[in-house]
Design an enzyme around this catalytic site. Structure first.
Site, mmCIF file in Angstrom:
data_model
loop_
_atom_site.group_PDB
_atom_site.id
_atom_site.type_symbol
_atom_site.label_atom_id
_atom_site.label_comp_id
_atom_site.label_asym_id
_atom_site.label_seq_id
_atom_site.Cartn_x
_atom_site.Cartn_y
_atom_site.Cartn_z
ATOM 1 N N ASP A 60 0.805 -1.230 0.000
ATOM 2 C CA ASP A 60 0.000 0.000 0.000
ATOM 3 C C ASP A 60 0.836 1.277 0.000
ATOM 4 O O ASP A 60 0.338 2.349 0.340
ATOM 5 C CB ASP A 60 -0.929 -0.002 1.219
ATOM 6 C CG ASP A 60 -0.171 0.117 2.528
ATOM 7 O OD1 ASP A 60 1.012 -0.256 2.563
ATOM 8 O OD2 ASP A 60 -0.764 0.578 3.517
ATOM 9 N N GLU A 61 2.082 1.184 -0.410
ATOM 10 C CA GLU A 61 2.957 2.360 -0.364
ATOM 11 C C GLU A 61 3.949 2.330 -1.512
ATOM 12 O O GLU A 61 4.446 1.267 -1.888
ATOM 13 C CB GLU A 61 3.710 2.384 0.967
ATOM 14 C CG GLU A 61 4.595 3.599 1.160
ATOM 15 C CD GLU A 61 5.256 3.609 2.531
ATOM 16 O OE1 GLU A 61 5.819 4.649 2.899
ATOM 17 O OE2 GLU A 61 5.220 2.566 3.218
#
Length: 386
Positions: free
Chosen positions: A94-95
Protein backbone atom coordinates in the site's frame (compact mmCIF):
# COMPACT_ATOMS: atom_id res chain seq x y z
CA UNK A 1 -3.08 4.30 1.12
CA UNK A 2 -5.09 5.17 4.24
CA UNK A 3 -5.68 2.24 6.68
CA UNK A 4 -5.46 0.07 3.58
CA UNK A 5 -6.71 -3.40 4.59
CA UNK A 6 -9.47 -2.02 6.81
CA UNK A 7 -10.48 0.54 4.17
CA UNK A 8 -10.80 -2.22 1.55
CA UNK A 9 -13.13 -4.13 3.88
CA UNK A 10 -15.23 -1.01 4.40
CA UNK A 11 -15.27 -0.38 0.65
CA UNK A 12 -16.54 -3.88 -0.12
CA UNK A 13 -19.01 -3.97 2.77
CA UNK A 14 -20.89 -0.66 3.19
CA UNK A 15 -22.29 -1.85 6.55
CA UNK A 16 -18.76 -1.53 7.99
CA UNK A 17 -18.27 2.10 6.98
CA UNK A 18 -17.89 4.50 9.87
CA UNK A 19 -17.53 1.62 12.33
CA UNK A 20 -14.50 0.47 14.39
CA UNK A 21 -13.17 -2.20 12.04
CA UNK A 22 -9.93 -4.15 12.37
CA UNK A 23 -8.52 -6.87 10.12
CA UNK A 24 -7.25 -9.90 12.01
CA UNK A 25 -8.11 -13.21 13.58
CA UNK A 26 -10.95 -13.62 16.06
CA UNK A 27 -9.20 -15.89 18.56
CA UNK A 28 -7.53 -14.51 21.68
CA UNK A 29 -4.15 -15.56 20.30
CA UNK A 30 -4.51 -13.47 17.13
CA UNK A 31 -3.17 -10.00 16.42
CA UNK A 32 -4.58 -6.99 14.60
CA UNK A 33 -3.22 -6.74 11.05
CA UNK A 34 -4.80 -3.37 10.26
CA UNK A 35 -7.05 -0.89 12.04
CA UNK A 36 -9.55 1.57 10.63
CA UNK A 37 -9.34 5.19 11.73
CA UNK A 38 -12.57 4.74 13.67
CA UNK A 39 -10.98 2.09 15.90
CA UNK A 40 -7.63 3.87 16.13
CA UNK A 41 -9.38 6.56 18.17
CA UNK A 42 -9.54 4.00 20.98
CA UNK A 43 -5.80 3.32 20.80
CA UNK A 44 -6.01 0.14 18.70
CA UNK A 45 -3.03 -0.33 16.41
CA UNK A 46 -1.68 -2.96 14.04
CA UNK A 47 0.38 -5.77 15.64
CA UNK A 48 -1.65 -5.37 18.86
CA UNK A 49 -3.12 -8.52 20.40
CA UNK A 50 -6.82 -9.04 19.81
CA UNK A 51 -7.31 -9.33 23.58
CA UNK A 52 -5.92 -5.85 24.19
CA UNK A 53 -7.80 -4.43 21.21
CA UNK A 54 -11.09 -5.72 22.66
CA UNK A 55 -10.24 -4.20 26.02
CA UNK A 56 -9.65 -0.81 24.41
CA UNK A 57 -12.70 -1.03 22.14
CA UNK A 58 -15.37 -3.54 23.22
CA UNK A 59 -17.38 -2.75 20.06
CA UNK A 60 -14.51 -3.58 17.70
CA UNK A 61 -15.51 -5.50 14.56
CA UNK A 62 -12.90 -8.05 13.54
CA UNK A 63 -12.87 -9.32 9.96
CA UNK A 64 -10.52 -11.91 8.42
CA UNK A 65 -7.91 -10.68 5.97
CA UNK A 66 -8.22 -11.20 2.21
CA UNK A 67 -4.75 -10.76 0.79
CA UNK A 68 -5.81 -11.63 -2.74
CA UNK A 69 -8.26 -8.72 -2.72
CA UNK A 70 -5.73 -6.35 -1.18
CA UNK A 71 -3.20 -7.21 -3.89
CA UNK A 72 -5.85 -6.60 -6.54
CA UNK A 73 -6.52 -3.09 -5.23
CA UNK A 74 -2.77 -2.55 -4.83
CA UNK A 75 -2.21 -3.25 -8.53
CA UNK A 76 -4.91 -0.70 -9.37
CA UNK A 77 -3.23 1.88 -7.12
CA UNK A 78 0.18 1.33 -8.71
CA UNK A 79 -1.47 1.67 -12.11
CA UNK A 80 -2.73 5.11 -11.09
CA UNK A 81 0.80 6.21 -10.16
CA UNK A 82 2.06 4.94 -13.52
CA UNK A 83 -0.28 7.45 -15.19
CA UNK A 84 1.84 10.23 -13.69
CA UNK A 85 5.43 8.97 -13.78
CA UNK A 86 7.35 6.03 -15.28
CA UNK A 87 9.66 5.96 -12.27
CA UNK A 88 7.83 4.23 -9.44
CA UNK A 89 9.17 2.03 -6.65
CA UNK A 90 6.60 -0.04 -4.77
CA UNK A 91 7.69 -0.19 -1.13
CA UNK A 92 4.85 -2.40 0.14
CA UNK A 93 1.35 -3.49 -0.81
CA UNK A 94 0.00 0.00 0.00
CA UNK A 95 2.96 2.36 -0.36
CA UNK A 96 5.19 3.56 -3.18
CA UNK A 97 7.75 6.20 -4.08
CA UNK A 98 7.30 8.23 -7.26
CA UNK A 99 9.96 10.37 -8.92
CA UNK A 100 8.16 13.61 -9.73
CA UNK A 101 11.00 15.29 -11.61
CA UNK A 102 9.54 17.33 -14.47
CA UNK A 103 5.90 16.59 -13.68
CA UNK A 104 5.20 20.30 -13.25
CA UNK A 105 5.50 20.73 -17.01
CA UNK A 106 2.72 18.20 -17.53
CA UNK A 107 0.42 18.65 -14.54
CA UNK A 108 1.23 22.05 -13.06
CA UNK A 109 2.78 22.97 -9.64
CA UNK A 110 3.61 20.21 -7.18
CA UNK A 111 0.52 21.03 -5.11
CA UNK A 112 -1.64 20.37 -8.15
CA UNK A 113 0.24 17.15 -8.92
CA UNK A 114 -0.42 15.80 -5.42
CA UNK A 115 -4.11 16.62 -5.54
CA UNK A 116 -4.52 15.15 -9.03
CA UNK A 117 -2.94 11.90 -7.84
CA UNK A 118 -5.34 11.79 -4.88
CA UNK A 119 -8.38 12.50 -7.03
CA UNK A 120 -7.43 9.89 -9.60
CA UNK A 121 -6.67 7.33 -6.88
CA UNK A 122 -10.16 7.69 -5.40
CA UNK A 123 -11.76 7.50 -8.86
CA UNK A 124 -10.00 4.23 -9.71
CA UNK A 125 -9.79 2.39 -6.37
CA UNK A 126 -12.62 3.97 -4.40
CA UNK A 127 -10.15 4.62 -1.57
CA UNK A 128 -8.31 7.65 -0.22
CA UNK A 129 -4.56 8.06 0.04
CA UNK A 130 -2.18 10.51 1.67
CA UNK A 131 0.64 12.10 -0.33
CA UNK A 132 3.94 13.49 0.89
CA UNK A 133 6.31 15.45 -1.34
CA UNK A 134 9.88 16.57 -0.68
CA UNK A 135 13.20 17.10 -2.50
CA UNK A 136 14.58 13.79 -1.16
CA UNK A 137 13.20 10.33 -0.63
CA UNK A 138 13.22 9.87 3.16
CA UNK A 139 11.61 13.28 3.73
CA UNK A 140 8.83 12.41 1.28
CA UNK A 141 8.07 9.31 3.34
CA UNK A 142 7.95 11.35 6.55
CA UNK A 143 5.73 13.92 4.85
CA UNK A 144 3.26 11.21 3.75
CA UNK A 145 2.47 10.54 7.44
CA UNK A 146 2.10 14.18 8.45
CA UNK A 147 -1.45 14.77 7.25
CA UNK A 148 -3.25 11.42 7.39
CA UNK A 149 -5.83 10.41 6.45
CA UNK A 150 -6.61 11.79 3.00
CA UNK A 151 -4.05 14.59 3.22
CA UNK A 152 -1.19 16.28 1.40
CA UNK A 153 1.99 17.53 3.04
CA UNK A 154 4.77 19.22 1.08
CA UNK A 155 8.27 19.98 2.36
CA UNK A 156 9.94 22.49 0.05
CA UNK A 157 13.68 22.89 -0.26
CA UNK A 158 13.81 26.12 1.72
CA UNK A 159 11.78 24.51 4.53
CA UNK A 160 14.02 21.51 5.12
CA UNK A 161 16.26 23.05 7.79
CA UNK A 162 13.44 24.36 9.99
CA UNK A 163 11.39 21.19 9.52
CA UNK A 164 14.25 18.93 10.64
CA UNK A 165 15.29 21.07 13.59
CA UNK A 166 12.15 20.14 15.52
CA UNK A 167 11.57 16.69 14.02
CA UNK A 168 11.75 13.87 16.61
CA UNK A 169 14.62 11.58 15.66
CA UNK A 170 12.32 8.54 15.91
CA UNK A 171 10.55 9.81 12.78
CA UNK A 172 13.61 9.12 10.63
CA UNK A 173 13.04 5.88 8.66
CA UNK A 174 15.42 3.20 9.92
CA UNK A 175 15.77 4.52 13.47
CA UNK A 176 14.59 1.54 15.50
CA UNK A 177 14.07 0.95 19.18
CA UNK A 178 17.70 0.08 20.04
CA UNK A 179 19.20 3.04 18.18
CA UNK A 180 16.58 5.33 19.70
CA UNK A 181 17.60 4.19 23.20
CA UNK A 182 21.25 5.00 22.42
CA UNK A 183 20.35 8.42 21.05
CA UNK A 184 18.20 9.23 24.08
CA UNK A 185 21.08 8.29 26.39
CA UNK A 186 23.21 10.76 24.44
CA UNK A 187 20.62 13.49 24.98
CA UNK A 188 19.20 13.40 21.44
CA UNK A 189 15.50 13.96 20.94
CA UNK A 190 15.35 15.84 17.63
CA UNK A 191 17.34 16.04 14.41
CA UNK A 192 18.48 19.45 15.60
CA UNK A 193 20.14 17.75 18.57
CA UNK A 194 22.14 15.53 16.21
CA UNK A 195 23.59 18.57 14.47
CA UNK A 196 24.95 19.88 17.77
CA UNK A 197 27.84 17.45 17.14
CA UNK A 198 29.81 16.92 13.94
CA UNK A 199 29.69 13.94 11.60
CA UNK A 200 32.91 12.44 12.99
CA UNK A 201 31.42 12.28 16.48
CA UNK A 202 28.54 10.12 15.24
CA UNK A 203 30.76 7.96 13.07
CA UNK A 204 32.98 7.19 16.05
CA UNK A 205 30.01 6.05 18.12
CA UNK A 206 27.76 4.47 15.52
CA UNK A 207 30.07 3.62 12.61
CA UNK A 208 28.62 3.99 9.13
CA UNK A 209 25.15 4.41 10.65
CA UNK A 210 26.39 7.50 12.45
CA UNK A 211 27.39 9.18 9.20
CA UNK A 212 24.07 8.31 7.58
CA UNK A 213 22.19 9.61 10.63
CA UNK A 214 24.05 12.92 10.46
CA UNK A 215 23.25 13.18 6.75
CA UNK A 216 19.55 12.63 7.39
CA UNK A 217 19.53 15.33 10.06
CA UNK A 218 20.85 17.69 7.37
CA UNK A 219 18.25 16.57 4.84
CA UNK A 220 20.69 14.54 2.72
CA UNK A 221 19.56 11.26 1.15
CA UNK A 222 21.53 9.66 -1.72
CA UNK A 223 18.86 7.01 -2.34
CA UNK A 224 16.94 7.40 -5.58
CA UNK A 225 13.59 5.99 -6.59
CA UNK A 226 14.45 2.58 -8.07
CA UNK A 227 11.70 0.99 -10.20
CA UNK A 228 10.87 -2.72 -10.28
CA UNK A 229 12.96 -3.75 -7.32
CA UNK A 230 13.14 -7.53 -7.15
CA UNK A 231 11.56 -9.29 -4.20
CA UNK A 232 14.13 -10.28 -1.57
CA UNK A 233 12.36 -13.23 0.04
CA UNK A 234 9.23 -15.38 0.10
CA UNK A 235 7.84 -16.88 3.29
CA UNK A 236 4.82 -18.38 5.07
CA UNK A 237 4.09 -18.73 8.78
CA UNK A 238 1.29 -19.81 11.11
CA UNK A 239 0.39 -19.03 14.71
CA UNK A 240 -1.25 -21.92 16.59
CA UNK A 241 -4.33 -21.72 18.78
CA UNK A 242 -2.53 -24.01 21.21
CA UNK A 243 1.22 -24.08 21.82
CA UNK A 244 2.89 -27.37 20.94
CA UNK A 245 6.14 -29.32 21.11
CA UNK A 246 4.85 -32.10 18.84
CA UNK A 247 7.42 -32.36 16.04
CA UNK A 248 5.02 -34.35 13.87
CA UNK A 249 2.55 -31.46 13.93
CA UNK A 250 5.30 -28.90 13.37
CA UNK A 251 6.61 -30.82 10.35
CA UNK A 252 3.16 -30.96 8.83
CA UNK A 253 2.93 -27.20 9.13
CA UNK A 254 6.32 -26.89 7.47
CA UNK A 255 5.12 -29.07 4.61
CA UNK A 256 2.00 -26.95 4.08
CA UNK A 257 4.10 -23.78 4.25
CA UNK A 258 6.76 -25.17 1.91
CA UNK A 259 4.01 -25.84 -0.62
CA UNK A 260 2.83 -22.23 -0.39
CA UNK A 261 6.34 -20.83 -0.66
CA UNK A 262 7.36 -23.13 -3.51
CA UNK A 263 4.21 -22.36 -5.49
CA UNK A 264 4.71 -18.63 -4.98
CA UNK A 265 8.34 -18.83 -6.13
CA UNK A 266 7.41 -20.73 -9.27
CA UNK A 267 4.54 -18.38 -10.07
CA UNK A 268 6.86 -15.36 -9.97
CA UNK A 269 9.79 -17.10 -11.66
CA UNK A 270 12.23 -17.01 -8.74
CA UNK A 271 14.59 -19.55 -7.26
CA UNK A 272 16.31 -19.07 -3.90
CA UNK A 273 19.47 -20.42 -2.34
CA UNK A 274 18.79 -19.78 1.37
CA UNK A 275 16.09 -21.55 3.40
CA UNK A 276 15.15 -20.02 6.77
CA UNK A 277 13.21 -21.61 9.62
CA UNK A 278 11.38 -19.26 11.99
CA UNK A 279 10.19 -20.37 15.44
CA UNK A 280 8.43 -18.29 18.09
CA UNK A 281 8.08 -19.86 21.52
CA UNK A 282 5.20 -19.52 23.98
CA UNK A 283 7.10 -16.78 25.82
CA UNK A 284 7.30 -14.85 22.51
CA UNK A 285 11.05 -15.36 22.18
CA UNK A 286 11.78 -15.77 18.48
CA UNK A 287 14.67 -17.48 16.73
CA UNK A 288 15.61 -18.12 13.10
CA UNK A 289 17.92 -20.70 11.59
CA UNK A 290 19.11 -20.57 7.98
CA UNK A 291 20.97 -22.81 5.55
CA UNK A 292 22.40 -21.97 2.16
CA UNK A 293 21.99 -24.67 -0.48
CA UNK A 294 24.44 -25.71 -3.17
CA UNK A 295 22.03 -24.52 -5.83
CA UNK A 296 19.08 -22.15 -6.05
CA UNK A 297 15.73 -23.89 -5.95
CA UNK A 298 11.95 -23.55 -6.15
CA UNK A 299 11.43 -27.22 -5.27
CA UNK A 300 8.79 -27.75 -2.57
CA UNK A 301 10.35 -30.97 -1.31
CA UNK A 302 13.84 -29.45 -1.10
CA UNK A 303 12.51 -26.49 0.86
CA UNK A 304 10.56 -28.77 3.21
CA UNK A 305 13.42 -31.20 3.85
CA UNK A 306 15.84 -28.35 4.58
CA UNK A 307 13.38 -26.73 7.00
CA UNK A 308 12.82 -30.08 8.74
CA UNK A 309 16.56 -30.58 9.12
CA UNK A 310 16.87 -27.15 10.71
CA UNK A 311 13.97 -27.98 13.04
CA UNK A 312 15.56 -31.30 13.99
CA UNK A 313 18.60 -29.46 15.34
CA UNK A 314 16.47 -27.42 17.76
CA UNK A 315 15.93 -28.84 21.25
CA UNK A 316 12.44 -27.31 21.71
CA UNK A 317 12.72 -26.95 25.47
CA UNK A 318 9.62 -24.73 25.38
CA UNK A 319 6.32 -25.00 23.55
CA UNK A 320 6.06 -23.34 20.14
CA UNK A 321 3.32 -20.82 19.26
CA UNK A 322 4.43 -19.99 15.69
CA UNK A 323 6.45 -21.67 12.98
CA UNK A 324 7.37 -20.51 9.50
CA UNK A 325 9.65 -21.14 6.54
CA UNK A 326 11.10 -18.75 3.99
CA UNK A 327 13.37 -18.72 0.96
CA UNK A 328 15.70 -15.86 0.03
CA UNK A 329 18.86 -15.08 -1.96
CA UNK A 330 16.94 -15.09 -5.22
CA UNK A 331 17.77 -15.23 -8.85
CA UNK A 332 15.13 -14.76 -11.52
CA UNK A 333 14.47 -17.73 -13.80
CA UNK A 334 14.70 -15.45 -16.82
CA UNK A 335 18.14 -14.24 -15.84
CA UNK A 336 20.66 -14.18 -18.73
CA UNK A 337 23.89 -15.83 -17.63
CA UNK A 338 27.08 -14.10 -18.73
CA UNK A 339 29.54 -16.75 -19.86
CA UNK A 340 32.42 -14.64 -18.63
CA UNK A 341 30.85 -14.16 -15.21
CA UNK A 342 31.69 -16.54 -12.42
CA UNK A 343 28.59 -18.55 -11.49
CA UNK A 344 29.50 -20.38 -8.26
CA UNK A 345 26.02 -21.69 -7.48
CA UNK A 346 23.94 -23.87 -9.78
CA UNK A 347 20.26 -23.37 -10.44
CA UNK A 348 18.16 -26.49 -9.95
CA UNK A 349 15.64 -27.54 -12.57
CA UNK A 350 12.03 -27.15 -11.50
CA UNK A 351 10.53 -30.46 -10.35
CA UNK A 352 8.19 -32.14 -12.83
CA UNK A 353 5.91 -32.99 -9.91
CA UNK A 354 5.74 -29.33 -8.88
CA UNK A 355 4.97 -28.33 -12.46
CA UNK A 356 2.15 -30.86 -12.67
CA UNK A 357 0.61 -29.84 -9.32
CA UNK A 358 0.83 -26.14 -10.24
CA UNK A 359 -0.88 -26.82 -13.58
CA UNK A 360 -3.77 -28.75 -11.99
CA UNK A 361 -4.33 -26.10 -9.32
CA UNK A 362 -4.17 -23.29 -11.84
CA UNK A 363 -6.84 -24.96 -13.96
CA UNK A 364 -9.13 -26.42 -11.31
CA UNK A 365 -8.40 -24.37 -8.18
CA UNK A 366 -6.06 -24.56 -5.21
CA UNK A 367 -7.96 -27.42 -3.53
CA UNK A 368 -8.06 -29.67 -6.62
CA UNK A 369 -5.04 -31.70 -5.54
CA UNK A 370 -3.35 -32.17 -2.16
CA UNK A 371 -0.63 -34.25 -0.58
CA UNK A 372 -2.05 -37.26 1.26
CA UNK A 373 -0.37 -36.37 4.56
CA UNK A 374 -2.06 -32.93 4.55
CA UNK A 375 -5.64 -33.87 3.63
CA UNK A 376 -6.96 -34.37 7.18
CA UNK A 377 -4.46 -31.93 8.63
CA UNK A 378 -5.72 -29.01 6.56
CA UNK A 379 -9.27 -29.64 7.71
CA UNK A 380 -8.30 -28.81 11.28
CA UNK A 381 -9.47 -25.35 12.46
CA UNK A 382 -6.57 -25.20 14.89
CA UNK A 383 -4.48 -22.67 13.00
CA UNK A 384 -4.13 -19.02 12.15
CA UNK A 385 -2.65 -18.06 8.79
CA UNK A 386 -0.29 -15.15 8.22
Amino acid sequence: MDAFFASVEQLDNPELRGKPVAVGGTSDRSVVSAASYEVRKFGVRSAMSVVKARQLCPDIILVPGRMKRYKEISRMAMGVLAEFSPTIEQASVDEAYLDGTGLERLFGPIDAVCHRIKTRMEEVTGLTCSVGAAPVRFLAKIASDMDKPNGVYIIRHEQIHDFLQALPVKKIPGVGKKLLEILHRLGVQTCGDILQRDREYWQERLGKYGGALHDRARGIDPNLVTPSEQAKSCSAENTFHEDTTDRVVLKKWLLAQSERVGEDLRRHGYKGRTVTLKVKYADFKQITRSRSLDGRTDNTTRIFETACDLLQKLELRRAVRLIGVGVSNFTARTRQVNLFEEEPHAVEATSELDKAVDAVRQKFGGKAVARAELIEFKKSPNNSDK
